[in-house]
Structure formats: structure tokens, C-alpha cells
Design a protein around this motif. Structure first.
Motif, PDB file in Angstrom:
ATOM      1  N   GLY A  87     -29.174 -23.040  -4.053  1.00 32.01           N
ATOM      2  CA  GLY A  87     -27.748 -23.295  -3.881  1.00 32.01           C
ATOM      3  C   GLY A  87     -27.473 -24.599  -3.152  1.00 32.01           C
ATOM      4  O   GLY A  87     -26.585 -25.367  -3.538  1.00 32.01           O
ATOM      5  N   ALA A  88     -28.223 -24.846  -2.097  1.00 29.75           N
ATOM      6  CA  ALA A  88     -28.020 -26.078  -1.333  1.00 29.75           C
ATOM      7  C   ALA A  88     -28.279 -27.289  -2.224  1.00 29.75           C
ATOM      8  O   ALA A  88     -27.522 -28.267  -2.216  1.00 29.75           O
ATOM      9  N   PHE A 104     -19.412 -22.389   3.967  1.00 24.30           N
ATOM     10  CA  PHE A 104     -20.879 -22.499   3.999  1.00 24.30           C
ATOM     11  C   PHE A 104     -21.333 -23.029   2.645  1.00 24.30           C
ATOM     12  O   PHE A 104     -21.031 -22.442   1.608  1.00 24.30           O
ATOM     13  N   HIS A 105     -22.074 -24.145   2.671  1.00 23.75           N
ATOM     14  CA  HIS A 105     -22.507 -24.738   1.402  1.00 23.75           C
ATOM     15  C   HIS A 105     -24.012 -25.001   1.357  1.00 23.75           C
ATOM     16  O   HIS A 105     -24.492 -25.623   0.411  1.00 23.75           O
ATOM     17  N   GLU A 130     -15.429 -22.821  -1.770  1.00 22.12           N
ATOM     18  CA  GLU A 130     -15.900 -21.548  -2.331  1.00 22.12           C
ATOM     19  C   GLU A 130     -14.683 -20.780  -2.869  1.00 22.12           C
ATOM     20  O   GLU A 130     -13.636 -20.769  -2.216  1.00 22.12           O
ATOM     21  N   ASP A 173     -17.798 -24.341  -5.426  1.00 24.52           N
ATOM     22  CA  ASP A 173     -19.070 -23.756  -4.996  1.00 24.52           C
ATOM     23  C   ASP A 173     -19.076 -22.289  -5.426  1.00 24.52           C
ATOM     24  O   ASP A 173     -18.386 -21.449  -4.851  1.00 24.52           O
ATOM     25  N   VAL A 226     -21.996 -20.568  -5.743  1.00 22.27           N
ATOM     26  CA  VAL A 226     -23.363 -20.115  -5.452  1.00 22.27           C
ATOM     27  C   VAL A 226     -23.381 -18.617  -5.142  1.00 22.27           C
ATOM     28  O   VAL A 226     -24.221 -17.876  -5.647  1.00 22.27           O
ATOM     29  N   GLN A 227     -22.424 -18.167  -4.336  1.00 19.85           N
ATOM     30  CA  GLN A 227     -22.405 -16.742  -3.973  1.00 19.85           C
ATOM     31  C   GLN A 227     -21.354 -15.970  -4.793  1.00 19.85           C
ATOM     32  O   GLN A 227     -21.598 -14.866  -5.245  1.00 19.85           O
ATOM     33  N   LYS A 261     -27.671 -18.175  -6.537  1.00 23.88           N
ATOM     34  CA  LYS A 261     -28.056 -16.778  -6.265  1.00 23.88           C
ATOM     35  C   LYS A 261     -28.249 -15.842  -7.470  1.00 23.88           C
ATOM     36  O   LYS A 261     -29.380 -15.504  -7.804  1.00 23.88           O
TER      37      LYS A 261
HETATM   38  C1  LIG Z   1     -21.428 -20.381  -0.951  1.00 22.27           C
HETATM   39  C2  LIG Z   1     -22.845 -20.809  -0.729  1.00 22.27           C
HETATM   40  N1  LIG Z   1     -23.222 -22.059  -1.055  1.00 22.27           N
HETATM   41  C3  LIG Z   1     -24.485 -22.476  -0.881  1.00 22.27           C
HETATM   42  C4  LIG Z   1     -25.446 -21.651  -0.353  1.00 22.27           C
HETATM   43  C5  LIG Z   1     -26.855 -22.148  -0.161  1.00 22.27           C
HETATM   44  O1  LIG Z   1     -27.700 -21.563  -1.084  1.00 22.27           O
HETATM   45  P1  LIG Z   1     -29.287 -21.577  -0.848  1.00 22.27           P
HETATM   46  O2  LIG Z   1     -29.560 -20.695   0.316  1.00 22.27           O
HETATM   47  O3  LIG Z   1     -29.840 -21.076  -2.144  1.00 22.27           O
HETATM   48  O4  LIG Z   1     -29.665 -22.989  -0.588  1.00 22.27           O
HETATM   49  C6  LIG Z   1     -25.107 -20.339  -0.003  1.00 22.27           C
HETATM   50  C7  LIG Z   1     -26.106 -19.430   0.595  1.00 22.27           C
HETATM   51  O5  LIG Z   1     -25.832 -18.424   1.171  1.00 22.27           O
HETATM   52  C8  LIG Z   1     -23.771 -19.903  -0.187  1.00 22.27           C
HETATM   53  O6  LIG Z   1     -23.389 -18.686   0.159  1.00 22.27           O
END
Ligand SMILES: Cc1ncc(COP(=O)(O)O)c(C=O)c1O
Length: 397
Positions: free
Chosen positions: A96-97, A123-124, A177, A210, A212-213, A239
Motif C-alpha cells: 500500500g505504501a 494514514f497512507h 481515503e 487511497d 488501500v484499505q 490489502k
Molecule cells: C489507507 C491506507 N493506505 C496505505 C496503507 C499502507 O499499506 P502497507 O502497509 O501495505 O504499506 C495502509 C495500511 O494500513 C492503509 O490503511
């Protein structure tokens, strides 16, 4: 040698998993309402996912991005079909990062600008740019500090409008997000997402969603941001994408032009990761999981609403956060230790539910019964303590 001790660990060793259950090394069964941190989308060790990875492993696991990898095109096609973003382009990464890092970098390349707008409680991720747009100074190392990030209050339309009016020509991107996860399950409003779209169009900035979650069906739509009825320029994903196999990616709108060497990664888009990600999408389609996440989430939220002791419930689909009365705040520990149920948390006192999108009604009911019993257990322990305190106090008098 020892592991670098950065994670507070439960004293549990999980060595087997199926669907929404996991088992420890003593054979004790646990209900997974946490989805291994929102990662398990189609259920642990789904047979189709296992078979597809196994078949791929027996052919080829990895070769570099210097050759044709048809599985990548198959993944683009399936992802376009299921997400509805058919004309978008895909760049594959591993987490995700890394997805957000590349999204932000691409926005800067595309606009030639440096400023990024991010929001309170965001959170990113933890890589350089991703952590710089994360609203948590504790995880920002001095080397990650930058003046290029502007933090604004989440869902504050006035603040965003003013910010663009003041320095819109310098802004490369807005990253948000659709539902804040780590921040405590707070939803971006449709009005706010529409305003981001409008301001980005007016000022030539890039809207980064974002996901990711909150993406990949978890919210009951493919992307949680879809609720606003406008498209983002870039969607970051990770994720749920591989159901536990590490893979991430960004979906990039058609007006972004790629050039050789602009972005790159060694492992991103490898054969095995693509096979895992394809298996996830195939199961999501076959089992209609996006719609099921919506329905199951509604059921869970409705039922939680009836549980005495639950004070606030937020979220959509199978991304739910709830808070409980102050005296019941040890609930997560009690659920884990006495009822064998994993849940997530968001500091200071939000319980996060992020189960597999395949969770069954029976399993949700198991959780709902357990939470009621756990509240009763906590309450009766407190009553006993009060009784003994009164008794011993009275006795001493
Ligand atoms: C919204 C969001 N973006 C990015 C990330 C980062 O993902 P990763 O842990 O796979 O790097 C997360 C992780 O919890 C997240 O919740």
C-alpha cells in the motif's frame, strides 16, 4: 540474532486458516473479524486462490518486468471490468505504501508541482512520501519531514476551498481515503469528494483516492470513493488485492502519459502475484462479493445497533468501527482471550471490524452473541469488584 521488536504481539501462533476461521498451534479455533488487517478479502486459503497460485508456482513464479507477462494484461482487463474503470491504466507494486508513493510521484511528474493536500487523521503508509502525507508525527522521521504537505481538517469544504484559492496553482495532488481506516473509520462525505474533483479540475491538480484499505469491494462498492459519483485520477490499492499474497497497484486515468523508466519496481507484477490477484477477482465476481459485502455490512451494523453498550457505529460494508461505553473498553481483549475472536482497533477506543467479504451470516451471529456475552461478563466482574470493595470497606469500618 533476533527480530527487530516493532510490533506489540499477542501470544498466539496461528498456523492454519480457512474462510473466516484461523487455528493456533494447539488447535484452538478463532473467528477472524479482523481479516488479518483488512487483507483477507475472499477468505483464508480459498480453494480457487490456492489452486491458481499452486498451478502458477509449478510453471514460473518470477521473471523481471523486461519481458511480456500476459498475466498482467489479464489482471488489467479483469480489474477494469469489475471496478468499472475500464479505460484506466495499471501499474503494479508490492504494498500500500508503495502504491501511494508512486501515485504521489506520478502526480508530481504529471503536474510539475510539489504541494500535496492531505487530511487530519489520515494514514497512507510508511515510505517517504506516504508517511509525509500521514497525519501522525510519531512515525515521521526527520528525513521525511517536508514543507510540501498541507494538512487540512477532514471533510472541511471551506478549508479546502480556501486552500485552493490561495495556492491552487502549486498543488500537485489531493490524497484522501474514502473511509479512514487507521484514523478510526470516518467516511469522506460525497460532497467533499465531489468538491475535491471540482477543485482538482479547476486548478489542474490530481485527485488520488487511497483505496488501500477501503477499496476492493470492502465498502460494498468496488471503491469506497465511488459513493460520490465522480472518478478519481488515481486509485491506490493493496490489502484485499492478493488476499494475503503481497501485491499493490495504482489505477491511472487515461490522460496520464507513461514514459519508459518513469516508474519501476523489481517485484511488482510478478507472475505469482498476478495469479493470486486474478484468483481474487475471479472469486469476487463469481461469488458476487461486492454486493454481499454491502448486504452483510448492513446486517452487522443493524444488529450491532441493538447491542446495549455499543455507543457509536460508523462505516460501510465490511469496514465498520464502533465505540462502547467507557466501562466496557476492555472488550477487544475479552473477545480475544475468552471468546477467541480477533477484531481490530483504532486508537484511542474504536473497535474495527474488517472481516473477509465471504463471512457467513452464522459467523456474524457468532460474533454478535459473543459481544453481548462479553459485555455481560465485564459487567458482572465489575459488579463483583464493587461488591467486594463495599464489603471489605464495610468490614473494616
Ligand atoms: C489507507 C491506507 N493506505 C496505505 C496503507 C499502507 O499499506 P502497507 O502497509 O501495505 O504499506 C495502509 C495500511 O494500513 C492503509 O490503511
Amino acid at each position: 540474532m533476533k527480530l527487530f521488536d516493532v510490533y506489540p504481539l499477542n501470544n498466539i501462533t496461528i498456523d492454519k486458516a480457512l474462510g473466516s476461521y484461523v487455528w493456533d498451534n494447539h488447535g484452538v479455533q478463532y473467528l477472524d473479524m479482523y481479516g488479518g488487517h483488512a487483507v483477507i478479502s475472499i477468505g483464508h486459503t480459498h480453494p480457487h486462490w490456492v489452486a491458481r497460485i499452486e498451478q502458477q508456482l509449478n510453471k514460473i513464479a518470477f521473471y523481471s518486468n523486461s519481458i511480456q507477462i500476459p498475466l498482467q494484461q489479464q489482471l488489467v482487463d479483469k480489474l477494469g471490468e469489475l471496478s468499472g474503470k475500464k479505460d484506466y491504466q495499471l501499474f503494479l507494486v508490492n504494498s500500500g505504501a508503495e502504491a501511494n508513493e508512486n501515485a504521489l510521484k506520478l502526480a508530481s511528474f504529471h503536474t510539475g508541482r510539489k504541494k500535496i493536500v492531505a487530511f487530519s487523521s489520515s494514514f497512507h503508509g510508511r515510505t517517504s512520501l506516504a508517511v509525509a502525507v500521514t497525519d501522525n508525527p510519531k512515525i515521521v522521521a526527520p528525513v521525511n519531514e517536508t514543507d510540501n504537505v498541507i494538512f487540512l481538517p477532514f471533510n472541511d469544504e471551506e478549508a479546502l476551498t480556501q486552500c485552493f484559492a490561495k495556492q491552487g496553482e502549486e498543488i500537485a495532488a489531493v490524497i484522501i481515503e474514502g473511509i479512514q481506516g487507521v484514523g478510526g473509520i470516518y467516511e469522506a462525505t460525497s460532497d467533499f469528494l465531489q468538491l475535491i474533483r471540482q477543485l482538482c479540475d479547476t486548478y489542474g491538480a490530481v485527485y488520488i483516492a487511497d483505496s488501500v484499505q477501503c477499496g476492493y469491494g470492502r465498502s460494498g462498492q468496488f471503491f469506497a470513493h465511488d459513493i460520490a459519483g465522480v472518478d478519481a485520477d488515481i486509485y491506490s490499492m493493496a490489502k484485499g488485492m492478493g488476499n494475503g499474497f503481497p501485491i499493490g497497484g495504482i489505477l491511472i486515468a487515461p490522460h496520464f502519459k507513461a514514459s519508459h523508466g518513469m516508474l519501476g519496481t523489481t517485484f511488482g507484477g510478478n507472475h505469482l502475484a498476478c495469479a493470486a490477484a486474478l484468483a481474487v477477482l475471479e472469486v469476487m465476481e463469481k461469488e458476487n462479493l461486492v454486493e454481499k459485502a454491502r448486504q452483510r455490512g448492513m446486517y452487522l451494523k443493524n444488529m450491532l445497533n441493538k447491542v446495549e453498550g455499543v455507543t457509536v457505529i460508523r462505516g460501510r460494508g465490511l469496514m465498520i468501527g464502533f465505540e462502547v461505553e467507557a466501562h466496557l473498553q476492555q472488550i477487544r481483549k475479552v473477545l480475544l482471550n475468552d471468546f477467541n475472536i480477533f477484531t481490530g482497533e483504532a486508537k484511542p477506543n474504536v473497535i474495527r471490524l474488517l472481516p473477509a467479504l465471504t463471512i457467513q451470516r452464522k459467523q456474524m451471529d457468532e460474533f454478535l452473541e459473543a459481544i453481548q456475552e462479553a459485555f455481560t461478563e465485564i459487567q458482572s466482574k465489575m459488579n463483583n469488584l464493587q461488591f467486594y470493595a463495599t464489603f471489605s470497606f464495610g468490614w473494616r469500618c
